[in-house]
Design a protein around this motif. Structure first.
Motif, PDB file in Angstrom:
ATOM      1  N   VAL A  40       0.817  -1.219   0.000  1.00  0.00           N
ATOM      2  CA  VAL A  40       0.000   0.000   0.000  1.00  0.00           C
ATOM      3  C   VAL A  40       0.848   1.265   0.000  1.00  0.00           C
ATOM      4  N   ALA A  41       2.130   1.164   0.358  1.00  0.00           N
ATOM      5  CA  ALA A  41       3.016   2.327   0.329  1.00  0.00           C
ATOM      6  C   ALA A  41       4.454   1.859   0.385  1.00  0.00           C
ATOM      7  N   VAL A  42       5.334   2.688  -0.179  1.00  0.00           N
ATOM      8  CA  VAL A  42       6.768   2.435  -0.142  1.00  0.00           C
ATOM      9  C   VAL A  42       7.456   3.689   0.367  1.00  0.00           C
ATOM     10  N   GLY A  43       8.276   3.529   1.397  1.00  0.00           N
ATOM     11  CA  GLY A  43       9.031   4.640   1.951  1.00  0.00           C
ATOM     12  C   GLY A  43      10.517   4.447   1.744  1.00  0.00           C
ATOM     13  N   ALA A  44      11.260   5.539   1.812  1.00  0.00           N
ATOM     14  CA  ALA A  44      12.707   5.481   1.610  1.00  0.00           C
ATOM     15  C   ALA A  44      13.396   6.525   2.482  1.00  0.00           C
ATOM     16  N   ASP A  45      14.683   6.316   2.686  1.00  0.00           N
ATOM     17  CA  ASP A  45      15.495   7.297   3.414  1.00  0.00           C
ATOM     18  C   ASP A  45      16.340   8.129   2.453  1.00  0.00           C
ATOM     19  N   ARG A  46      16.106   7.958   1.148  1.00  0.00           N
ATOM     20  CA  ARG A  46      16.848   8.717   0.141  1.00  0.00           C
ATOM     21  C   ARG A  46      15.930   9.042  -1.021  1.00  0.00           C
ATOM     22  N   ASP A  47      16.210  10.143  -1.691  1.00  0.00           N
ATOM     23  CA  ASP A  47      15.479  10.503  -2.900  1.00  0.00           C
ATOM     24  C   ASP A  47      16.084   9.797  -4.118  1.00  0.00           C
ATOM     25  N   ASN A  48      15.322   9.790  -5.199  1.00  0.00           N
ATOM     26  CA  ASN A  48      15.832   9.424  -6.523  1.00  0.00           C
ATOM     27  C   ASN A  48      16.502   8.055  -6.565  1.00  0.00           C
ATOM     28  N   ILE A  49      15.820   7.070  -6.030  1.00  0.00           N
ATOM     29  CA  ILE A  49      16.344   5.707  -6.068  1.00  0.00           C
ATOM     30  C   ILE A  49      15.386   4.830  -6.874  1.00  0.00           C
ATOM     31  N   GLU A  50      15.919   3.759  -7.382  1.00  0.00           N
ATOM     32  CA  GLU A  50      15.126   2.875  -8.234  1.00  0.00           C
ATOM     33  C   GLU A  50      13.969   2.252  -7.471  1.00  0.00           C
ATOM     34  N   GLY A  51      14.165   1.990  -6.186  1.00  0.00           N
ATOM     35  CA  GLY A  51      13.080   1.418  -5.411  1.00  0.00           C
ATOM     36  C   GLY A  51      11.831   2.276  -5.433  1.00  0.00           C
ATOM     37  N   LEU A  52      11.990   3.594  -5.306  1.00  0.00           N
ATOM     38  CA  LEU A  52      10.842   4.495  -5.374  1.00  0.00           C
ATOM     39  C   LEU A  52      10.228   4.485  -6.766  1.00  0.00           C
ATOM     40  N   GLU A  53      11.065   4.430  -7.780  1.00  0.00           N
ATOM     41  CA  GLU A  53      10.548   4.404  -9.149  1.00  0.00           C
ATOM     42  C   GLU A  53       9.766   3.122  -9.420  1.00  0.00           C
ATOM     43  N   ARG A  54      10.219   2.008  -8.869  1.00  0.00           N
ATOM     44  CA  ARG A  54       9.467   0.757  -9.025  1.00  0.00           C
ATOM     45  C   ARG A  54       8.061   0.915  -8.438  1.00  0.00           C
ATOM     46  N   ALA A  55       7.991   1.506  -7.260  1.00  0.00           N
ATOM     47  CA  ALA A  55       6.694   1.710  -6.622  1.00  0.00           C
ATOM     48  C   ALA A  55       5.809   2.620  -7.457  1.00  0.00           C
ATOM     49  N   GLN A  56       6.377   3.698  -7.946  1.00  0.00           N
ATOM     50  CA  GLN A  56       5.597   4.656  -8.733  1.00  0.00           C
ATOM     51  C   GLN A  56       5.085   4.025 -10.017  1.00  0.00           C
ATOM     52  N   ARG A  57       5.912   3.199 -10.642  1.00  0.00           N
ATOM     53  CA  ARG A  57       5.457   2.513 -11.862  1.00  0.00           C
ATOM     54  C   ARG A  57       4.302   1.568 -11.571  1.00  0.00           C
ATOM     55  N   ALA A  58       4.284   1.043 -10.346  1.00  0.00           N
ATOM     56  CA  ALA A  58       3.209   0.128  -9.957  1.00  0.00           C
ATOM     57  C   ALA A  58       1.989   0.870  -9.415  1.00  0.00           C
ATOM     58  N   GLY A  59       2.047   2.186  -9.382  1.00  0.00           N
ATOM     59  CA  GLY A  59       0.931   2.966  -8.875  1.00  0.00           C
ATOM     60  C   GLY A  59       0.810   2.975  -7.366  1.00  0.00           C
ATOM     61  N   VAL A  60       1.917   2.721  -6.673  1.00  0.00           N
ATOM     62  CA  VAL A  60       1.929   2.664  -5.209  1.00  0.00           C
ATOM     63  C   VAL A  60       2.421   3.996  -4.656  1.00  0.00           C
ATOM     64  N   GLU A  61       1.769   4.493  -3.638  1.00  0.00           N
ATOM     65  CA  GLU A  61       2.150   5.765  -3.017  1.00  0.00           C
ATOM     66  C   GLU A  61       3.537   5.653  -2.378  1.00  0.00           C
ATOM     67  N   THR A  62       4.316   6.720  -2.455  1.00  0.00           N
ATOM     68  CA  THR A  62       5.671   6.731  -1.890  1.00  0.00           C
ATOM     69  C   THR A  62       5.859   7.921  -0.964  1.00  0.00           C
ATOM     70  N   PHE A  63       6.857   7.798  -0.098  1.00  0.00           N
ATOM     71  CA  PHE A  63       7.262   8.909   0.770  1.00  0.00           C
ATOM     72  C   PHE A  63       8.739   8.757   1.101  1.00  0.00           C
ATOM     73  N   VAL A  64       9.380   9.874   1.439  1.00  0.00           N
ATOM     74  CA  VAL A  64      10.807   9.892   1.765  1.00  0.00           C
ATOM     75  C   VAL A  64      11.005  10.607   3.092  1.00  0.00           C
TER      76      VAL A  64
END
Length: 219
Positions: A40-64
């Motif tokens: 339902v969501a993907v969080g990260a401790d860094r901006d501009n990483i592939e993990g966040l892009e994977r989530a965004q491509r899947a339509g999953v909300e992200t936060f940093v």
């Protein structure tokens, strides 16, 4: 095992720091309704990483939440916990998340936070699991999925997968095979936890078995 039709899909929040290959494995598994869980969501401790892009491509909300944006580590930990809590997770998966969560986070989600380690715990804790296994000369190593506690790679073990050490292995080749086994183990174990529920009793993690009191209320 198919998902329980009377139980909504378990809600997963996944935290990443890099490429997100374990995240991708969970995203792929969750496309099957029978898996029993959804990211339902993907969080990260860094901006501009592939993990966040994977989530965004899947339509999953992200936060940093970057540590450097806070006065201290405790403030970061509390804000990260609040950001995760906003998504009402049943389970939080640290998928290559390179920060240790602290007291506030574990107070909010203790017993429901999962992490992986590239060795067969309790052997070779810390960041150098594959290298330490090679240096020690073991013939079998592997990976561990565990429930996060206040220690480093010390929590109750959910699942383990063995990986043979080949005579011509270097750290990179061994680590790649461990990561492959880790993805399979993670997907299988999280799916089972979602479908059956689980309980942590001391150092034992038990699936399903509704006779246990305190079974984690997934979904």
């Amino acid at each position: 095992m198919p998902a329980n039709p009377d139980r909504p899909a378990a809600r997963l929040v996944v935290l990443v720091s890099g490429s997100g290959t374990n995240l991708q494995a969970l995203l792929d598994a969750a496309t099957d309704p029978a898996y029993g869980a959804e990211v339902v969501a993907v969080g990260a401790d860094r901006d501009n990483i592939e993990g966040l892009e994977r989530a965004q491509r899947a339509g999953v909300e992200t936060f940093v939440r970057r540590v450097k944006d806070f006065d201290d580590r405790a403030a970061w930990d509390a804000d990260l916990a609040a950001a995760v809590a906003a998504h009402r997770p049943d389970v939080v998966v640290l998928a290559g998340f390179m920060k240790l969560v602290g007291e506030s986070f574990l107070s909010a989600f203790g017993g429901r936070v999962l992490n992986t380690h590239p060795a067969l715990s309790p052997s070779f804790p810390g960041m150098r699991g594959p290298a330490d296994a090679l240096e020690y000369g073991v013939k079998v190593t592997g990976c561990t999925l565990f429930v996060v506690d206040a220690g480093v790679d010390t929590g109750p073990i959910v699942a383990q997968s063995a990986v043979d050490v080949e005579p011509d292995d270097d750290v990179e080749s061994l680590h790649e095979r461990i990561k492959s086994a880790e993805r399979t183990m993670l997907v299988e174990a999280v799916g089972r936890m979602a479908r059956e529920g689980f309980v942590v009793e001391g150092r034992q993690v038990r699936f399903g078995t509704v006779r246990h009191q305190g079974r984690q209320p997934l979904g």
